[in-house]
Scaffold this motif. Structure first.
Motif, short mmCIF file in Angstrom:
data_model
loop_
_atom_site.label_atom_id
_atom_site.label_comp_id
_atom_site.label_asym_id
_atom_site.label_seq_id
_atom_site.Cartn_x
_atom_site.Cartn_y
_atom_site.Cartn_z
N UNK A 120 -5.39 8.33 1.38
CA UNK A 120 -5.29 9.86 1.50
C UNK A 120 -4.01 10.22 0.86
N UNK A 121 -3.76 11.42 1.04
CA UNK A 121 -2.48 11.98 0.50
C UNK A 121 -1.13 10.98 1.07
N UNK A 122 -0.13 10.63 0.35
CA UNK A 122 0.96 9.73 1.06
C UNK A 122 1.58 10.40 2.20
N UNK A 123 1.61 11.71 2.45
CA UNK A 123 2.21 12.19 3.64
C UNK A 123 1.23 12.59 4.88
N UNK A 124 -0.12 12.18 4.51
CA UNK A 124 -1.26 12.64 5.60
C UNK A 124 -1.03 11.83 6.90
N UNK A 125 -1.09 12.63 7.91
CA UNK A 125 -0.97 11.82 9.34
C UNK A 125 -2.32 11.52 9.79
N UNK A 126 -2.51 10.21 9.71
CA UNK A 126 -3.96 9.83 9.97
C UNK A 126 -4.21 9.76 11.59
N UNK A 127 -5.46 10.33 11.86
CA UNK A 127 -6.11 10.28 13.10
C UNK A 127 -7.00 8.99 13.36
N UNK A 128 -7.26 8.86 14.49
CA UNK A 128 -8.37 7.66 14.92
C UNK A 128 -9.61 7.85 14.17
N UNK A 262 1.66 -0.05 -9.88
CA UNK A 262 0.05 0.21 -9.23
C UNK A 262 -0.02 -0.62 -8.02
N UNK A 263 0.86 -1.72 -7.72
CA UNK A 263 0.47 -2.40 -7.01
C UNK A 263 1.96 -2.56 -5.85
N UNK A 264 1.63 -2.09 -4.92
CA UNK A 264 2.53 -1.87 -3.65
C UNK A 264 2.09 -2.15 -2.53
N UNK A 265 3.33 -2.32 -1.41
CA UNK A 265 2.94 -2.69 -0.02
C UNK A 265 2.55 -1.40 0.70
N UNK A 266 1.00 -1.16 0.69
CA UNK A 266 0.90 0.08 1.04
C UNK A 266 0.85 0.21 2.43
N UNK A 267 1.19 1.54 2.86
CA UNK A 267 1.42 1.89 4.29
C UNK A 267 0.83 3.47 4.36
N UNK A 268 0.73 3.85 5.57
CA UNK A 268 0.07 5.09 5.96
C UNK A 268 0.97 5.76 7.27
N UNK A 269 0.89 7.03 7.33
CA UNK A 269 1.60 7.71 8.47
C UNK A 269 0.39 7.84 9.68
#
Length: 315
Positions: A120-128, A262-269
């Motif tokens: 998703x967008x980098x600052x998207x707050x993911x819900x379940x 292009x290769x990063x340690x991907x994380x989400x909020x």
């Protein structure tokens, strides 16, 4: 507070579950199973009243292990090193054996990951309820194994009638194991290596200290159900990875070098609404927590003042 229970924990020698094992052992009978490749960690757990039992999740059954546990925390994982077949098989089979062995437990807590969410967008707050996916340039097998195991956990929760919580963990960090992303990246900084970051906006995450993980475990057990409860498990604050590591640089006076990749340690909020309703708020702020973790892993690394050098390469 959980007290007077018989608790089984996997993965207690690593970052995520060790603090929970030590905390719960004060008022419960806690068993930790694993390979215990570091005898000193096993010795320290035993000194705190924890029972230990040898188990290699890639090949061992559970014959001989007590089966009267009231609560289970399953944090052990085979991350994989490129073999998708192996990572799915090992994680799903081991988890199936564990849940079947502990089918009479009051609650089973499986630790999944934020990596199961679709981009998703980098600052998207993911819900379940956000879309799921298995895209990970950094470690391709990891989200595949976790998502496959989530399926096995959900099926067994219903089949066995075992009340279960699937907790999708965000960026965990703490004084044990490898320390988490802040410590891993700081080691890169000490070696003079750059930290790979996205080419566009920075990634955001919801980092959680293992002290808060330990505090939340009883609430997540209490929320267990059949079908399984699913919850995002992160901290209360949303933090950019570059902001986090710039703070580490300020604390330690070690320069940080960010390089687009292009290769990063991907994380989400995360949106933390559901987790707060089950387990309450966090007590550690990320700044206080990062300082404490750096001091635990690198005594004397935190300096007075906040002078630092930050290098950001052109996009």
């Amino acid at each position: 507070m959980t007290a007077g229970k018989k608790i089984l924990i996997t993965g207690a020698t690593g970052l995520v579950a060790r603090t929970a094992a030590e905390t719960l052992a004060a008022h419960n009978e806690v068993w930790c199973i694993g390979r215990f490749s570091d005898p000193e960690v096993e010795r320290r757990l035993r000194n705190q009243g924890v029972w230990t039992w040898r188990w290699d999740m890639s090949r061992d059954g559970l014959d001989g292990l007590p089966d009267d546990f009231t609560h289970v925390l399953h944090a052990a994982v085979e991350r994989g090193s490129g073999d998708f077949e192996e990572v799915v098989t090992v994680n799903c089979v081991a988890t199936g054996r564990l849940m079947t062995h502990c089918r009479t437990a009051e609650a089973f807590l499986y630790i999944s990951t934020s990596a199961v969410y679709a981009p998703q967008a980098p600052d998207h707050l993911h819900t379940e309820t956000d879309p799921l996916g298995t895209e990970s340039a950094w470690l391709p097998t990891y989200p595949v194994g976790k998502l496959a195991t989530e399926g096995a956990v959900r099926a067994l929760a219903v089949t066995l009638g075992l009340s279960t919580t699937v907790a999708r963990l965000n960026v965990a960090y703490g004084p044990h194991g490898h320390g988490g992303a802040p410590v891993i990246f700081y080691r890169q900084m000490l070696a003079g290596e750059p930290i790979a970051v996205p080419r566009a906006r920075q990634h955001y995450c919801s980092p959680i200290h293992t002290d808060d993980i330990a505090r939340h475990v009883p609430g997540l057990w209490a929320a267990a159900s059949t079908p399984a409860t699913v919850v995002n498990w992160g901290g209360d604050e949303v933090v950019g990875v570059q902001d986090l590591m710039t703070y580490v640089s300020e604390l330690t006076h070690v320069p940080v070098d960010f390089v687009p990749s292009d290769v990063t340690r991907g994380v989400v909020a995360f949106d933390d609404t559901r987790r707060r309703s089950m387990a309450g708020a966090c007590e550690r702020s990320w700044r206080d927590g990062v300082r404490q973790v750096l001091e635990a892993h690198f005594p004397g690394a935190v300096k007075a003042g906040h002078d630092r050098e930050v290098v950001t390469h052109d996009q």
